[in-house]
Design a protein around this motif. Structure first.
Motif, PDB file in Angstrom:
ATOM      1  N   SER A   1       0.877  -1.358   0.248  1.00 17.40           N
ATOM      2  CA  SER A   1       0.143   0.000  -0.101  1.00 17.40           C
ATOM      3  C   SER A   1       0.964   1.182   0.030  1.00 17.40           C
ATOM      4  N   VAL A   2       0.181   2.310  -0.167  1.00 19.00           N
ATOM      5  CA  VAL A   2       0.944   3.760   0.014  1.00 19.00           C
ATOM      6  C   VAL A   2       1.589   3.735   1.211  1.00 19.00           C
ATOM      7  N   GLU A   3       0.909   3.656   2.120  1.00 15.83           N
ATOM      8  CA  GLU A   3       1.169   3.729   3.475  1.00 15.83           C
ATOM      9  C   GLU A   3       2.487   2.655   3.870  1.00 15.83           C
ATOM     10  N   GLN A   4       2.418   1.507   3.510  1.00 18.06           N
ATOM     11  CA  GLN A   4       3.486   0.666   3.517  1.00 18.06           C
ATOM     12  C   GLN A   4       4.622   1.012   2.914  1.00 18.06           C
ATOM     13  N   ILE A   5       4.546   1.304   1.648  1.00 23.45           N
ATOM     14  CA  ILE A   5       5.816   1.809   0.833  1.00 23.45           C
ATOM     15  C   ILE A   5       6.370   3.146   1.329  1.00 23.45           C
ATOM     16  N   VAL A   6       5.582   4.031   1.850  1.00 21.52           N
ATOM     17  CA  VAL A   6       6.086   5.360   2.579  1.00 21.52           C
ATOM     18  C   VAL A   6       6.917   4.664   3.559  1.00 21.52           C
ATOM     19  N   ASP A   7       6.524   4.023   4.452  1.00 18.02           N
ATOM     20  CA  ASP A   7       7.282   3.469   5.787  1.00 18.02           C
ATOM     21  C   ASP A   7       8.667   2.889   5.160  1.00 18.02           C
ATOM     22  N   LYS A   8       8.593   2.073   4.126  1.00 21.29           N
ATOM     23  CA  LYS A   8       9.713   1.099   3.706  1.00 21.29           C
ATOM     24  C   LYS A   8      10.612   2.302   3.372  1.00 21.29           C
TER      25      LYS A   8
END
Length: 300
Positions: free
Chosen positions: A264-271
């Motif tokens: 998700s966008v949130e998961q990629i941003v966190d990564k």
């Protein structure tokens, strides 16, 4: 350091495709667009001028030139010309070259790795000098240069991006590059390109090599990664499994791999934020601008 994002378009001589790729990237918040350098595709330089003409702000460059195909004086001449024509928006991406099949097809010798890196270092020194001074006198193992006047000057100090994985190439990036792109690419037993360095522990080692080679320059070198697999969405389990298998990584290793952004966008941003802390990577290049646009927006 803030995140910046680029997009690599398919090397093509279709002017409308290139213009659309550039204008779409600019409208979505990307800061640079990139061609590639392979036999069997369009010239790496010429489409970039169409991309620059279609936009007013994005930088353009090849990602990356195969150094074995080019002479350093010709590289410098093209780089200075494109920088002038684009109003100071050209970035020179350089790599050592690797594709044996392309060299076989053209009968251009692909040197052994050691000689190839030595020649690459000579190219970096000559190109940097010609771009900065407009002249260069150099005698090395592979090149002898005596140019009093290149005949064209860039509009600015042209940034050089070096992509690579080996210790000597990373060391050269520390000396000459304004941007270093982690590749993680190695060669298998048959000489084929392989994701053998995609595990983050291997990239930690390259980070340390870069820091050591750069010395006081390290804060001036932007760190980059070219994304090989991209899937943005809420249902990415299948893509994660397929990519982990293709890269030879465990699910946990995939979660730390900068060359695969899946989730998700949130998961990629966190990564991306985790990788910025660990590796210092703040510049990513993708090949699908529209799919990645929500991540760019989230981090703008």
């Amino acid at each position: 350091m803030s995140f910046r994002f680029g997009v690599q378009f398919r090397a093509t001589a279709d002017p409308e495709f290139v213009r659309t790729a550039a204008t779409t990237a600019a409208s979505l918040g990307f800061v640079d667009v990139w061609s590639s350098d392979h036999i069997g595709a369009a010239d790496p330089f010429l489409p970039l001028q169409f991309a620059a003409d279609a936009t007013s702000s994005v930088e353009v460059g090849p990602l990356v030139l195969n150094n074995e195909f080019h002479h350093p004086a010709m590289i410098a001449r093209a780089a200075a010309s494109l920088d002038q024509l684009s109003g100071g928006r050209f970035v020179l991406g350089l790599g050592t070259g690797y594709a044996q099949s392309e060299h076989d097809a053209t009968a251009i010798p692909l040197r052994a790795p050691g000689a190839r890196v030595t020649r690459f270092g000579e190219t970096l020194e000559v190109v940097r000098t010609l771009l900065d001074d407009g002249a260069c006198t150099f005698e090395g193992e592979h090149h002898t240069i005596a140019i009093d006047d290149l005949g064209v000057r860039p509009a600015r100090r042209v940034p050089i991006l070096v992509g690579g994985h080996g210790e000597r190439v990373v060391g050269l990036a520390g000396r000459f590059a304004d941007r270093f792109q982690f590749t993680g690419l190695t060669f298998d037993a048959d000489g084929n390109l392989s994701p053998g360095g995609f595990v983050i522990d291997e990239l930690d080692i390259r980070r340390e090599w870069l820091i050591e080679a750069a010395g006081d320059r390290i804060d001036d070198i932007e760190r980059s990664a070219l994304v090989q697999r991209l899937t943005v969405g809420d249902d990415t389990a299948e893509a994660r499994t397929e990519t982990a298998d293709a890269f030879g990584l465990s699910p946990e290793q995939l979660d730390d791999c900068p060359f695969a952004l899946i989730g998700s966008v949130e998961q990629i941003v966190d990564k991306l934020e985790r990788l910025r802390t660990r590796l210092g990577v703040t510049h990513y290049v993708v090949r699908d601008a529209e799919q990645f646009a929500p991540v760019v927006a989230a981090l703008s």
